[in-house]
Design a protein around this motif. Structure first.
Motif, mmCIF file in Angstrom:
data_model
loop_
_atom_site.group_PDB
_atom_site.id
_atom_site.type_symbol
_atom_site.label_atom_id
_atom_site.label_comp_id
_atom_site.label_asym_id
_atom_site.label_seq_id
_atom_site.Cartn_x
_atom_site.Cartn_y
_atom_site.Cartn_z
ATOM 1 N N GLY A 282 48.322 42.788 40.961
ATOM 2 C CA GLY A 282 46.931 42.639 41.386
ATOM 3 C C GLY A 282 46.836 42.800 42.893
ATOM 4 N N TYR B 189 53.510 33.900 38.264
ATOM 5 C CA TYR B 189 52.618 34.658 39.131
ATOM 6 C C TYR B 189 52.975 34.369 40.577
ATOM 7 C CZ TYR B 189 48.346 36.169 41.492
ATOM 8 O OH TYR B 189 47.464 36.790 42.322
ATOM 9 N N VAL C 81 52.388 42.983 35.905
ATOM 10 C CA VAL C 81 51.062 43.467 36.315
ATOM 11 C C VAL C 81 50.818 43.098 37.777
ATOM 12 C CG1 VAL C 81 48.593 43.383 35.827
ATOM 13 C CG2 VAL C 81 50.240 43.191 33.955
ATOM 14 N N PRO D 99 43.875 45.726 37.923
ATOM 15 C CA PRO D 99 45.266 45.279 37.807
ATOM 16 C C PRO D 99 46.120 46.468 37.347
ATOM 17 C CG PRO D 99 43.765 43.786 36.661
ATOM 18 C CD PRO D 99 42.976 45.006 37.013
ATOM 19 N N PRO E 216 45.371 39.583 37.007
ATOM 20 C CA PRO E 216 46.682 40.109 36.610
ATOM 21 C C PRO E 216 47.407 39.186 35.633
ATOM 22 C CG PRO E 216 46.672 39.489 38.948
ATOM 23 C CD PRO E 216 45.264 39.402 38.459
#
Ligand SMILES: Cc1cc2nc3c(=O)[nH]c(=O)nc-3n(C[C@H](O)[C@H](O)[C@H](O)COP(=O)(O)OP(=O)(O)OC[C@H]3O[C@@H](n4cnc5c(N)ncnc54)[C@H](O)[C@@H]3O)c2cc1C
Ligand code: SF4
Ligand code: FES
Ligand code: FES
Lengths: 353, 811, 182
Positions: A260, A224, A258, A266, A167
């Motif tokens: 995941g 992330y 995005v 993704p 992702p």
């Protein structure tokens, strides 16, 4: 002791030789880098290649090239530890090194490669089981069977794309270089994945992944957030990679969000992106973006955690990434993110990160 | 206090000191041999074909292809081993390999012995089995609702394995006396031991007709008996050597199919045979924590006095009996050991289901009811507006007393334990005063130090020790106890060294070999330190007596003036005057001949005299109090436990650093069970285990482990060696309820079941926000016809420990 | 890696490789699909390396390859030609235990001892790279090793004790870690 099935092991000395070996080997040949995905799968007889082509010796796959301003190029064979600890990457692409550092365990990161991570097999609690277990439910369509046990009426497999770097690479717009005996191509990582648990990669088996091209660092910022049960070992059951470029006054100019770990590929949360583009990040816009992430997320009961809760967490995590990038105060401790100010004190790094 | 077991001694030189373990050096250098490390010449390897259906009749079993597979030596089937076995004599319901029927996914069906594991694995796939599927049962409710088909042909009726009903004093009278009555339904999910070492065994059969089995068992003696029985060998032709266990936690107590299988294969092939199970197979061996659904109805007065408790449990037993009958008792019998309960009724039902069999795991059957009781205590305190710590302290069982159900409590340090954790955690300033999202919670427990009765009826000692003194000045201790990491080998050395005034490392320890060592019943029920320790003291004191006689004669010093210390025997009034320990041994050997002594230990008879009174009594009870601190994110339900304060009444530390390790390990396991560990199955998918793997069965890593602030309370018990009580299991018990109580303090919701996962917490928080009950947990308690209770008047009522015909006081 | 002569068609031909194990050159022949874990335990009789899952999920098979801790259950034996492997058997220097081994023994950080080799080797590298690690750094470095016995606390304390001693300080375990708090 769980053991590997029998196979032939080849050790090419160059990329060209590796590519030749795989095309000679036909459909029964597979590459192996760190082996941390392939070998467990082979021990469980989910994958039973006749020929395995080891890439560990290939120095060409272990290099880091380029400058951040033009975009760096990572060799696919770099270990996750190397990616996580490389000063240049940490500095220019902190989101990449963070994602690598969040993968599994220190021991595993010393073996697993970044390329292998992007190409990780999809996962499912009905599939990542020993041969004997799968025999007990009559196998599933991903391997040896007919049916999908997660969604028995479904014609497709819903195994989950569970790579932490995927992702991230999609969100920042990285590309991969694939080489085969018929030539080479550069493919956006976003196009590497298919929404199908079985045919999850748009990569031919004879293609060797040699490089990952990171985009120039021209003003975007990314983060992330990974959801998992424990602070190590565990695959993501949700990962949110968010990449933004803000104008001088804080208006969102560009956004990629995005997700995941919740689908076979993704998933881009386009509605969430829409909710913030052209706007400034405030609690309100963050809230709208988070709400918009709720409905596209349809986790199934084939990973850890209750599905309703994972769905809830998608909303929550999208908000967390946006708050972090927008400099808004955070609700949840995110141990791996130094710049977040947790409302709750972080102890060790907490079970959920 | 005191007596032969040395509890009165103050001048301790070895006991209470942080010595290294006798096996420490070999463990940190990789030299310790675990079962799978053994290799014998010509050894064959075994793999077991296991059932792929949860419940079925075997229609066809064709092994011909496997037998002719190159490298395969033998394929073993159920018919080769027709004699049933089981951990308890009352439920010998297992066969090493299925005979006609399988009862769970993973039940052993056939075994292949081959030249290597690869060949054996290949051969498994060549065995052709066909099953006729029978309806499968995957829950307590389903077992109650589905009398047919029966998983076993024995038991109460239908799929009910066992029902137990006891009443100590008339609870209705007690409820009538109460100011308030509350009933709480709670659930404790099953969990497994997950010892790092996967079970392994090596068998060898000699041409002299004698069998030797090296195996990672906690209970070599019971295994010895089962093996002889199933194999049809005289017991004196069977030798069981328990190799160092790579973790046990109760998971290696039962005799296991694979142990019998390799033995039989060794007998049939004439070659040594080895097996090492895969992690998945270990999940099928299981014998772990029973899932228990509980209803606890308690009557109490305004000051927290408990006038009556009616505690009911349903245990999901899995496919076999195992230790289940004992587990069933343990879901109730130890409840009255902490607080005074005036009248107590306990009803328990164990059902069979088509899942891996449950059994003894750390705390055997008691963490579940402690959870129920301790979260209820928290609710009672809140209802009464009392401080939960103060309230508990006010109603403690007094030391040296009898509980309502006739258990004799000796020393009882729970009050001190509570004081310590209250003080350490700054409880008074923090409880109910922390900001939303943060909380602390308290819970307590008591646990036994060794079961008062053996698994099969006999009146012999529970533990035996032989001691050999030799001319080198060394001593060798022989004892049947099995080292599972708790330090049982070292305990023997420390104790003998203390008595004889030598260094623990002068002593060799030979344990867990049924040919060489006297019986010890096994490493279960926290019995080893107390029982082998007492036996070791007796053996060592007897040896000392011989040395005293010899030395006293030689030195012309009265016997009572001789002191044993620093490898010398000397006159306490003139320490210069003495002999070395070696000289003492020489003198004694010259006087008495070859030197050897024995010691044994057997617990005193229990005060209870009713049927079933054998489960629960123990020579001594350990006590623990814990305070857990939690941080709950109200938006996600995620719970983090930064710290646990725990105080444990250990009686006396034989070695404090080992006690600390047991306590910290117990907190760890409690944390895992509280937050994440669960054995779960997919009832709608052939009752497969959801995730029989190290990755998906969630066990806390270094990142989740909390800080542990430990307090050792030394309240010596005259029944323990030097006053020692247990440490291996009791400290786990308060951890899960303390966490649950802390969560309530943090966010005001009750999670009445474990594991406490974030989705449950979030559900409760959301329900509360909507004005509903802020609770997650079971709401219904199933019905089951119960037999009339065994009615026993309480000690307070002047009973004599016998059951009586019930005379209801309330008409 | 050179295949030895084929003997029977059922068993795959063995391969022979040279590598260094615990500082010594070793030649070993084994079936080509064997993992390093199996080669160490079964072909080199180095059974100090343990296994609890064979799938990379527990960490007790950890060994050092070229000085890095890795999972021997997921490393292929033949791929180690020419590499340097260190197992727990190679930790002590001659008759002298490594300070970590001493500290583990002293603090009872090895209960059942089954996870111990993996922890020792992983911690050894930690102390080489970070001689004075904080508790947080120790937790992170050892996050790939599971121990079911100790609750990790004695292990953390042992690593800290060894680190102090390796820095030349005459460190002793704290009273609290041995006798508890007062
Ligand atoms: C216990 C455990 C926990 C894990 N946790 C995580 C986690 O939290 N997050 C996560 O993302 N992953 C996790 N993983 C998965 C995996 O270990 C990592 O993703 C790792 O990065 C895979 O890299 P590798 O080099 O070992 O892959 P390999 O196993 O060598 O290869 C994986 C796949 O990619 C192919 N391949 C590899 N390199 C190339 C190449 N250069 N060109 C073409 N094909 C190639 C292989 O044929 C194979 O199909 C975990 C694995 C285990 C066993
Ligand atoms: S999603 Fe369905 S088909 Fe795919 S692996 Fe899982 S059970 Fe099999
Ligand atoms: S054996 Fe468990 S990680 Fe290797
Ligand atoms: S000491 Fe037993 S698993 Fe760590």
């Amino acid at each position: 002791m769980l053991r590997l099935p029998k196979f032939r092991y080849l050790q090419p000395k160059s990329v060209a030789e590796a590519v030749r070996m795989v095309s000679d080997g036909g459909p029964d040949a597979l590459f192996v880098a760190g082996g941390t995905d392939l070998y467990p799968n082979m021990k469980r007889r989910q994958q039973v290649p006749k020929v395995v082509i080891g890439l560990a010796q290939l120095k060409q796959l272990r290099t880091t090239k380029g400058k951040p301003a033009q975009g760096m190029v990572l060799g696919a064979g770099l270990t996750l530890t190397e990616v996580a600890e490389d000063r240049r990457i940490q500095h220019a692409y902190p989101v990449v090194s963070k994602a690598a550092e969040l993968i599994s365990t220190p021991l595993l990161r010393n073996m697993g490669s970044i390329g292998g991570n992007l190409l990780l097999d999809t996962r499912c609690n009905y599939y990542d089981q020993n041969y004997e277990w799968r025999k007990g439910i009559n196998f599933c369509m991903k391997k040896d069977g007919q049916i999908c046990w997660v969604a028995p009426s479904s014609p497709r497999c819903w195994a989950v794309q569970s790579s932490d770097s995927a992702p991230v690479m999609v969100a920042i717009g990285a590309q991969v270089k694939l080489i085969s005996s018929s030539g080479e191509r550069l493919l956006p990582v976003a196009e590497l994945y298919n929404d199908d648990g079985i045919h999850h990669l748009n990569k031919r088996p004879d293609e060797l992944l040699t490089e990952i091209h990171l985009p120039p660092t021209n003003g975007w910022r990314a983060t992330y957030w990974k959801l998992r049960r424990r602070g190590s070992f565990d695959f993501p059951v949700l990962g949110v990679a968010t990449c933004l470029r803000l104008t001088g006054d804080g208006t969102v100019e560009h956004a990629k969000i995005v997700l995941g770990g919740i689908g076979s590929c993704p998933i881009e949360a386009t509605l969430s992106e829409k909710a913030i583009i052209g706007k400034r990040l405030t609690e309100e816009t963050v809230h709208d973006a988070a709400e918009a992430a709720y409905s596209p997320v349809k986790p199934l009961d084939n990973t850890d955690f209750a599905t309703y809760w994972r769905k809830h967490m998608a909303r929550y995590y999208v908000a967390c990434t946006l708050r972090e990038l927008g400099g808004l105060p955070q609700g949840l401790p995110h141990p791996e993110t130094e710049n977040s100010v947790p409302a709750l004190r972080v102890f060790s790094s907490g079970p959920f990160s | 206090m005191g007596g032969a077991n040395g509890a009165e001694r103050k001048d301790l030189r070895v006991i209470g000191k942080p010595h290294r373990k006798v096996d420490a050096a070999s463990k940190v250098t990789g030299q310790t041999k675990y079962a799978d490390d053994l290799v014998l010449p010509r050894m064959l390897y075994t793999k077991i074909l296991r059932s792929t259906v949860p419940h079925g009749r075997i229609l066809k079993l064709d092994t011909s292809k496997a037998e002719s597979h190159p490298g395969v030596k033998l394929v073993l089937l159920g018919k080769d081993l027709p004699i049933p076995y089981g951990a308890l004599p009352v439920s010998e319901d297992e066969h090493p390999l299925a005979i006609g029927k399988v009862r769970m996914m993973g039940d052993p069906v056939a075994a292949v012995a081959a030249v290597d594991e690869d060949v054996a694995t290949e051969a498994l796939d060549l065995i052709d089995v066909e099953y006729e599927l029978l309806p499968a049962i995957s829950s307590i409710q389903a077992a109650l609702d589905t009398p047919e088909p029966r998983i076993h042909e024995y038991g109460e009726y239908g799929n009910i394995h066992r029902r137990q009903a006891y009443e100590f004093g008339d609870v209705e009278v007690g409820f009538a006396e109460a100011d308030f009555i509350r009933e709480d339904v709670t659930f404790y999910e099953g969990s497994t031991h997950l010892a790092l070492e996967q079970h392994a065994s090596v068998a060898q059969f000699g041409h002299d007709g004698k069998l030797t089995l090296w195996t990672c068992t906690q209970d070599p003696h019971y295994l010895h008996r089962s093996l002889a029985k199933v194999l049809g060998l005289p017991q004196n032709h069977v030798r069981v050597i328990a190799t160092t266990n790579g973790g046990g936690f109760g998971g290696k107590c039962d005799p296991f199919a694979h142990e019998i299988i390799v033995s039989k294969l060794a007998m049939m092939t004439g070659r040594p045979v080895k097996i090492c199970l895969t992690r998945e197979e270990v999940f099928y061996c299981h014998r772990g924590r029973h899932p228990v659904l509980m209803s606890t109805k308690t009557g109490f007065k305004k000051d927290g006095t408990i006038t009556a408790m009616h505690h009911r449990t349903f245990l999901d037993g899995g496919a076999y009996g195992g230790h289940g009958v004992a587990s069933t008792f343990y879901t109730g019998v130890l409840q009255p050991t902490t607080y005074k309960i005036k009248r107590y009724k306990f009803e328990a039902v164990r059902v069979f289901t088509n899942k891996a069999p449950c059994g003894p795991k750390r705390g055997h059957g008691t963490p579940q009811p402690r959870f129920a009781q301790e979260i209820q205590m928290d609710k009672i305190a809140e209802q009464l507006g009392l401080d939960p710590a103060e309230m508990r302290k006010k109603h403690l069982i007094p030391p040296n007393s009898l509980t309502v159900n006739w258990l004799r409590v000796g020393t009882m340090g729970l009050g001190k334990c509570i004081d310590k954790v209250v003080e350490g955690s700054n409880w008074k300033e923090r409880f109910r005063k922390l900001p939303y999202g943060k909380g602390i919670g308290l819970a307590c427990s008591g646990y036994m130090t060794g079961a008062g009765t053996p698994i099969y009826w006999n009146s012999m000692p529970h533990s035996g020790v032989q001691l050999k003194l030799d001319r080198s000045g060394g001593a060798t201790v022989f004892c049947g106890s099995a080292e599972i990491g708790q330090g049982s080998d070292s305990i023997l050395a420390y104790i003998v060294a203390e008595v004889l005034g030598i260094d623990p490392f002068d002593i060799r320890v030979v344990t867990a070999d049924t040919d060489l060592t006297p019986v010890d019943l096994g490493s279960y029920s926290s019995r080893v330190t107390l029982m082998t320790g007492n036996a070791a003291i007796q053996a060592a004191e007897r040896a000392k007596g011989m040395l005293i006689q010899a030395v006293s004669a030689k030195l012309e010093v009265p016997a009572d003036r001789l002191v044993f210390a620093d490898r010398r025997v000397f006159d306490s009034e003139n320490p210069e005057k003495g002999v070395t320990f070696v000289e003492a041994v020489w003198l004694a050997e010259a006087k008495f001949g070859t030197l050897g002594t024995v010691g044994s230990y057997k617990p005193a008879p229990a005060p209870g005299k009713f049927k079933g009174s054998g489960v629960g009594p123990s020579p001594a009870y350990s006590y623990t109090a814990a305070v857990a601190e939690v941080e709950v994110n109200p938006e996600t339900g995620i719970v983090v436990v930064p710290r646990v304060w725990i105080a444990h009444d250990i009686g006396q530390c034989i070695n404090p650093v080992l006690v600390m390790g047991q306590i910290e390990g117990s907190v760890y396991m409690g944390l895992g069970e509280a937050l994440m560990e669960e054995m779960t199955y997919r009832g709608n998918r052939n009752v497969v285990h959801k995730f029989p793997s190290f990755l998906e069965y969630k066990s806390p890593t270094t990142m989740e482990m909390c800080d542990v602030i430990t307090y050792l309370i030394e309240d010596q018990d005259s029944n323990g060696p030097f006053g020692a009580k247990e440490a291996g299991q009791g400290p786990q018990l308060p951890v899960a309820p303390a966490i649950a109580n802390a969560i309530y303090d943090a966010v005001g919701v009750r999670i009445d079941e474990v594991p406490i996962t974030p989705d449950k917490v979030l559900k409760a928080i959301r329900a509360k926000a909507k004005g509903q009950e802020g609770r997650y947990g079971p709401t219904v308690f199933p019905r089951c016809d119960m037999p009339a209770s065994i009615f026993v008047p309480t000690p307070e009522e002047g009973g004599d420990g016998k059951a009586v015909e019930r005379q209801p006081v309330l008409a | 890696m050179k295949p030895t002569k084929k003997r029977d068609n059922r068993k795959p031909a063995k391969v022979q490789i040279c590598l260094r194990v615990n500082g010594e050159p070793v030649e070993v022949a084994f079936a080509p699909h064997k993992t390093l874990l199996e080669v160490l335990r079964e072909d080199l009789a180095l059974t100090g390396t343990k296994h609890g899952c064979e799938l990379g999920e527990c960490g007790c098979c950890a060994v050092l390859v070229d000085g890095r801790p890795v999972l021997s259950c997921l490393a292929l034996g033949v791929a180690l030609e020419g590499h340097e492997v260190t197992t727990v058997e190679g930790m002590a220097e001659g008759a002298k235990l490594h300070p970590l081994q001493e500290a583990f023994a002293e603090l009872g950080a090895a209960q059942c001892g089954y996870c111990t080799p993996g922890f020792l080797l992983t911690a050894k590298v930690l102390l080489e790279e970070t001689p004075q690690p904080s508790r947080e750094q120790i937790k992170k470095a050892l996050a790939g090793n599971i121990c079911r016995c100790t609750g990790y606390i004695k292990i953390f304390e042992a690593v800290e004790l060894a680190a102090a001693r390796m820095a030349g300080k005459p460190a002793e375990p704290s009273k609290e870690s041995i006798y508890g708090w007062r």
